[in-house]
Design a protein around this motif. Structure first.
Motif, PDB file in Angstrom:
ATOM      1  N   THR A   1       1.032  -0.474  -0.442  1.00 24.79           N
ATOM      2  CA  THR A   1       0.151  -0.340   0.052  1.00 24.79           C
ATOM      3  C   THR A   1       1.255   1.591  -0.323  1.00 24.79           C
ATOM      4  OG1 THR A   1      -2.197   0.983   0.838  1.00 24.79           O
ATOM      5  CG2 THR A   1      -0.036   0.118   2.850  1.00 24.79           C
ATOM      6  N   SER A   2       0.581   2.417  -0.313  1.00 22.18           N
ATOM      7  CA  SER A   2       0.854   3.676  -0.218  1.00 22.18           C
ATOM      8  C   SER A   2       1.000   3.850   1.052  1.00 22.18           C
ATOM      9  CB  SER A   2       0.418   5.101  -0.995  1.00 22.18           C
ATOM     10  OG  SER A   2      -0.622   5.047   0.012  1.00 22.18           O
ATOM     11  N   ALA A   3       1.876   4.414   1.385  1.00 22.82           N
ATOM     12  CA  ALA A   3       2.503   5.102   2.735  1.00 22.82           C
ATOM     13  C   ALA A   3       1.052   6.130   3.130  1.00 22.82           C
ATOM     14  CB  ALA A   3       3.750   5.836   2.851  1.00 22.82           C
ATOM     15  N   ASP A   4       1.190   7.667   2.299  1.00 24.18           N
ATOM     16  CA  ASP A   4      -0.375   7.881   2.702  1.00 24.18           C
ATOM     17  C   ASP A   4      -1.700   7.278   3.251  1.00 24.18           C
ATOM     18  OD1 ASP A   4      -1.385  10.586   2.592  1.00 24.18           O
ATOM     19  OD2 ASP A   4      -2.421   9.955   0.900  1.00 24.18           O
ATOM     20  N   LEU A   5      -2.139   6.294   1.711  1.00 23.20           N
ATOM     21  CA  LEU A   5      -3.219   5.324   3.157  1.00 23.20           C
ATOM     22  C   LEU A   5      -2.503   4.753   3.956  1.00 23.20           C
ATOM     23  CD1 LEU A   5      -6.026   4.574   2.381  1.00 23.20           C
ATOM     24  CD2 LEU A   5      -4.534   2.212   1.153  1.00 23.20           C
ATOM     25  N   PHE A   6      -1.728   4.059   4.173  1.00 17.90           N
ATOM     26  CA  PHE A   6      -1.884   3.747   5.648  1.00 17.90           C
ATOM     27  C   PHE A   6      -1.460   4.737   6.908  1.00 17.90           C
ATOM     28  CE2 PHE A   6       0.844   0.877   8.761  1.00 17.90           C
ATOM     29  CZ  PHE A   6       0.198  -0.296   8.131  1.00 17.90           C
ATOM     30  N   ASP A   7      -1.000   5.846   6.613  1.00 16.85           N
ATOM     31  CA  ASP A   7      -1.042   6.682   7.847  1.00 16.85           C
ATOM     32  C   ASP A   7      -2.728   7.110   8.162  1.00 16.85           C
ATOM     33  OD1 ASP A   7      -0.129   9.059   9.111  1.00 16.85           O
ATOM     34  OD2 ASP A   7      -1.496  10.529   7.862  1.00 16.85           O
ATOM     35  N   ARG A   8      -3.389   7.254   7.059  1.00 16.72           N
ATOM     36  CA  ARG A   8      -4.378   7.485   6.973  1.00 16.72           C
ATOM     37  C   ARG A   8      -5.206   5.728   7.185  1.00 16.72           C
ATOM     38  NH1 ARG A   8      -7.370   8.204   1.610  1.00 16.72           N
ATOM     39  NH2 ARG A   8      -5.481   7.176   0.797  1.00 16.72           N
ATOM     40  N   LEU A   9      -4.830   5.202   7.700  1.00 19.50           N
ATOM     41  CA  LEU A   9      -5.552   3.754   8.056  1.00 19.50           C
ATOM     42  C   LEU A   9      -5.255   3.857   9.727  1.00 19.50           C
ATOM     43  CD1 LEU A   9      -4.255   0.875   6.009  1.00 19.50           C
ATOM     44  CD2 LEU A   9      -6.692   1.425   6.038  1.00 19.50           C
ATOM     45  N   VAL A  10      -4.196   4.706  10.032  1.00 19.85           N
ATOM     46  CA  VAL A  10      -3.701   3.882  11.824  1.00 19.85           C
ATOM     47  C   VAL A  10      -4.406   5.814  12.072  1.00 19.85           C
ATOM     48  CG1 VAL A  10      -1.102   3.001  10.961  1.00 19.85           C
ATOM     49  CG2 VAL A  10      -1.658   5.389  10.878  1.00 19.85           C
ATOM     50  N   THR A  11      -4.883   6.928  11.743  1.00 18.34           N
ATOM     51  CA  THR A  11      -5.275   7.259  12.337  1.00 18.34           C
ATOM     52  C   THR A  11      -6.995   6.957  12.159  1.00 18.34           C
ATOM     53  OG1 THR A  11      -5.133   8.926  10.252  1.00 18.34           O
ATOM     54  CG2 THR A  11      -3.425   9.499  12.026  1.00 18.34           C
TER      55      THR A  11
ATOM     56  N   ARG B   1      -9.063   7.150   9.398  1.00 15.82           N
ATOM     57  CA  ARG B   1      -9.570   8.035   7.925  1.00 15.82           C
ATOM     58  C   ARG B   1     -10.073   7.501   7.052  1.00 15.82           C
ATOM     59  NH1 ARG B   1      -5.644  12.510   6.646  1.00 15.82           N
ATOM     60  NH2 ARG B   1      -4.017  10.759   7.575  1.00 15.82           N
ATOM     61  N   ALA B   2      -9.539   6.179   7.129  1.00 12.98           N
ATOM     62  CA  ALA B   2      -9.442   4.797   6.389  1.00 12.98           C
ATOM     63  C   ALA B   2      -9.907   3.333   6.790  1.00 12.98           C
ATOM     64  CB  ALA B   2      -8.220   4.909   4.628  1.00 12.98           C
ATOM     65  N   GLN B   3     -10.362   2.791   5.977  1.00 14.14           N
ATOM     66  CA  GLN B   3     -11.013   1.013   6.007  1.00 14.14           C
ATOM     67  C   GLN B   3      -9.185   0.492   5.345  1.00 14.14           C
ATOM     68  OE1 GLN B   3     -12.132   0.293   9.313  1.00 14.14           O
ATOM     69  NE2 GLN B   3     -12.339   2.539   9.034  1.00 14.14           N
ATOM     70  N   ALA B   4      -9.170  -0.792   6.123  1.00 15.39           N
ATOM     71  CA  ALA B   4      -8.136  -1.640   6.091  1.00 15.39           C
ATOM     72  C   ALA B   4      -8.965  -2.233   4.677  1.00 15.39           C
ATOM     73  CB  ALA B   4      -7.497  -2.447   6.825  1.00 15.39           C
ATOM     74  N   ILE B   5      -9.614  -3.178   4.975  1.00 21.09           N
ATOM     75  CA  ILE B   5     -10.265  -3.664   4.282  1.00 21.09           C
ATOM     76  C   ILE B   5     -11.466  -3.117   2.517  1.00 21.09           C
ATOM     77  CG2 ILE B   5     -12.294  -5.860   3.929  1.00 21.09           C
ATOM     78  CD1 ILE B   5     -12.169  -6.748   7.274  1.00 21.09           C
ATOM     79  N   SER B   6     -11.792  -2.038   3.226  1.00 18.00           N
ATOM     80  CA  SER B   6     -11.994  -1.415   1.903  1.00 18.00           C
ATOM     81  C   SER B   6     -11.017  -0.888   1.325  1.00 18.00           C
ATOM     82  CB  SER B   6     -12.771   0.137   2.277  1.00 18.00           C
ATOM     83  OG  SER B   6     -14.054  -0.295   3.463  1.00 18.00           O
ATOM     84  N   SER B   7      -9.807  -0.397   1.324  1.00 17.46           N
ATOM     85  CA  SER B   7      -8.522  -0.301   0.879  1.00 17.46           C
ATOM     86  C   SER B   7      -8.166  -1.583  -0.421  1.00 17.46           C
ATOM     87  CB  SER B   7      -7.477   0.476   1.429  1.00 17.46           C
ATOM     88  OG  SER B   7      -6.746  -1.059   2.156  1.00 17.46           O
ATOM     89  N   VAL B   8      -8.761  -3.117   0.037  1.00 19.62           N
ATOM     90  CA  VAL B   8      -8.352  -3.479  -0.662  1.00 19.62           C
ATOM     91  C   VAL B   8      -8.924  -4.003  -1.527  1.00 19.62           C
ATOM     92  CG1 VAL B   8      -7.622  -6.497  -0.989  1.00 19.62           C
ATOM     93  CG2 VAL B   8      -6.654  -4.306   0.639  1.00 19.62           C
ATOM     94  N   LEU B   9     -10.330  -4.230  -1.256  1.00 24.55           N
ATOM     95  CA  LEU B   9     -11.245  -3.722  -2.088  1.00 24.55           C
ATOM     96  C   LEU B   9     -11.921  -2.567  -3.419  1.00 24.55           C
ATOM     97  CD1 LEU B   9     -14.424  -4.968   0.782  1.00 24.55           C
ATOM     98  CD2 LEU B   9     -13.121  -6.148  -1.237  1.00 24.55           C
ATOM     99  N   ARG B  10     -11.302  -1.481  -3.001  1.00 24.14           N
ATOM    100  CA  ARG B  10     -11.416  -0.759  -3.644  1.00 24.14           C
ATOM    101  C   ARG B  10     -10.324  -0.538  -4.845  1.00 24.14           C
ATOM    102  NH1 ARG B  10     -13.457   2.347   0.674  1.00 24.14           N
ATOM    103  NH2 ARG B  10     -11.743   3.356   0.845  1.00 24.14           N
TER     104      ARG B  10
END
Length: 126
Positions: A65-75, A77-86
């Motif tokens: 994944t991107s470092a930016d997306l992972f930062d949103r996951l740890v805060t 602001r994003a969901q891990a399963i959804s990020s894989v599905l998208r």
């Protein structure tokens, strides 16, 4: 790599006993892409324990994944399963490890457990 991501990985060993209650074990490599570089994290999951290192190595699963997306996951602001599905991130290998690991991410800000809301509406909680 952001400070939030660094703190997230540092916090995992202390949080493992409450999160890793299933008998699942395995190793997951997390590859975080930023610009033209990739930062690697190797996470060894065992019941009640987790080891984190900056190594690459044999892994039962790999999450890219991107470092930016992972930062949103740890805060939250994003969901891990959804990020894989998208297709914002990709995962290969033992999916049970991914499902177990995603429990370490926080809920989105303002999220409420529907059971607590129902209990409040029923008058069982203040």
């Amino acid at each position: 790599m952001t400070e939030a991501t660094e703190r997230f990985f540092e916090s995992l060993p202390a949080r493992a006993p409450e999160v890793l209650v299933s008998p699942v074990s395995g190793t997951m490599q997390i590859d975080l892409a930023q610009g033209g570089q990739t930062v690697h994290w190797l996470v060894r999951l065992r019941p009640g324990e987790i080891e984190v290192s900056r190594d690459r190595g044999p892994a039962d699963a790999i999450w890219y994944t991107s470092a930016d997306l992972f930062d949103r996951l740890v805060t939250g602001r994003a969901q891990a399963i959804s990020s894989v599905l998208r297709n914002e991130s990709s995962f290969s290998g033992d999916v049970v490890l991914f499902l177990l690991f995603h429990r370490f991410f926080p809920d989105p800000p303002g999220t409420r457990d529907p059971r607590t809301v129902a209990r409040r509406q029923a008058g069982r909680l203040p």
